[in-house]
Write a protein that holds these residues in place. Structure first.
Motif, short mmCIF file in Angstrom:
data_model
loop_
_atom_site.label_atom_id
_atom_site.label_comp_id
_atom_site.label_asym_id
_atom_site.label_seq_id
_atom_site.Cartn_x
_atom_site.Cartn_y
_atom_site.Cartn_z
N ASN A 39 -26.63 -23.83 24.26
CA ASN A 39 -25.65 -22.87 24.75
C ASN A 39 -24.98 -23.46 25.97
O ASN A 39 -25.30 -24.57 26.39
CB ASN A 39 -26.32 -21.53 25.09
N SER A 43 -21.62 -18.44 23.41
CA SER A 43 -21.90 -18.53 24.84
C SER A 43 -20.67 -18.89 25.67
O SER A 43 -20.49 -18.37 26.77
CB SER A 43 -23.02 -19.54 25.09
N VAL A 101 -25.08 -13.13 24.51
CA VAL A 101 -25.25 -14.32 23.67
C VAL A 101 -26.41 -14.16 22.69
O VAL A 101 -26.25 -14.31 21.48
CB VAL A 101 -25.46 -15.57 24.54
#
Length: 336
Positions: free
Chosen positions: A62, A117, A110
């Motif tokens: 992410n 993200s 997320v």
């Protein structure tokens, strides 16, 4: 020795940093000293803490670009709380709470709601910065109590309280990532589906990575306020991008699952060393970004070329031993 340097990003960066420091030391007498090392460490504390915060997030494949805004929001929370008459420990706790709450919001978007993200943290970047500016009315928070500034005063072995905290956090992250559960973070970033099939709580790992990041940004905000003694309305702006660059330079893969605490530390020290060296060389501050960016590109290009050459050499060696097919001509030409 030289082959290890060529094969390992951290070793390559350490070697390049050492060369840069020696060259600056030759050009600016007095640069190579314990005093300069202390300055580099102190100047890099905020960036170090932000980088340590983003590190687990990137390991899970992410990204978090709201770090600078969370840092600013946490610093503002500290300043407003302590100036309202609260004790310093309570003000620090409030700042940490603000940072952790911001991280939890990012993590919820997320990990729990499935928002990409980059999209989620781009949105919260503006949200947190807006809350920060509304809370202060766009004004700076000045005249912080002496107790806040004392946190950055040097004491035992030339280290400040915030410096000792940073060292403890670096050690803590290193130790956690060596545990079985710590390795789950690498597993999620390496192959999320495989980690899920193995029964790992993938969503909670991602969520907690963002909460950790928020808490680290908050600590960075406290350090920021302690070091300069006030909180400007642009506090933390752009810090997350610099931290991500330091991570990439230190060998942390943006594709997740690859990285080390040593790489984080040396990447941050590299950037901070460049900034400090420019001051000693009396180069105007507006050259910092240009020179720092050029150094970043140079290190990455050198590292990439060395890796290509070594891989081509290894393939040729395996072919001579009859272990593989003939190496491709284009690869050998590329490595030449």
């Amino acid at each position: 020795m030289l082959e290890r340097i060529a094969r390992e990003r951290v070793a390559t960066l350490f070697f390049v940093t050492l060369i840069v420091l020696l060259l600056v030391g030759a050009a600016a007498p007095g640069f190579l000293s314990l005093g300069t090392a202390s300055i580099i460490w102190s100047n890099g504390l905020v960036l170090m803490l932000v980088a340590l915060g983003i590190f687990p997030v990137i390991l899970t494949r992410n990204i978090d670009v709201s770090g600078g805004s969370v840092l600013g929001l946490s610093a503002v929370t500290l300043g407003l709380t302590v100036n309202a008459g609260a004790s310093l420990p309570l003000a620090i706790a409030a700042a940490l709470g603000a940072g952790a709450a911001a991280g939890a919001l990012n993590g919820g978007l997320v990990a729990l709601l499935g928002v990409p993200s980059i999209v989620a943290t781009l949105g919260t970047l503006g949200l947190f910065r807006g809350v920060m500016l509304i809370a202060t009315g766009g004004e700076w928070i000045e005249e912080l109590p002496q107790g806040v500034k004392d946190l950055s005063d040097k004491g035992f072995l030339g280290l400040s309280v915030v410096g000792i905290v940073a060292i403890a956090l670096i050690a803590a992250v290193w130790l956690v990532l060596r545990t079985r559960r710590g390795r789950w973070i690498f597993a999620v970033g390496d192959n999320r589906e495989a980690a899920r099939h193995l029964g790992l709580p993938v969503r909670w790992i991602e969520f907690l990575a963002f909460v950790w990041a928020g808490a680290m940004y908050a600590i960075a905000g406290v350090v920021f306020a302690a070091q300069i003694g006030f909180v400007p309305n642009q506090a933390g702006s752009g810090m997350e991008l610099r931290a991500i660059a330091a991570l990439v330079l230190g060998g942390v893969s943006l594709l997740g699952g690859v990285g080390s605490v040593a790489g984080v530390v040396i990447g941050v020290i590299f950037f901070t060393s460049i900034d400090t060296a420019l001051v000693f060389l009396k180069i105007p501050a507006y050259w910092n970004d240009l020179i720092g960016g050029a150094m970043l590109l140079a290190v990455l290009l050198i590292d990439g070329r060395l890796r290509i050459a070594l891989e081509a050499r290894d393939r040729a060696a395996r072919y001579r031993r009859g272990e593989t097919a003939p190496p491709q001509t284009c690869d050998l030409e590329e490595a030449a």
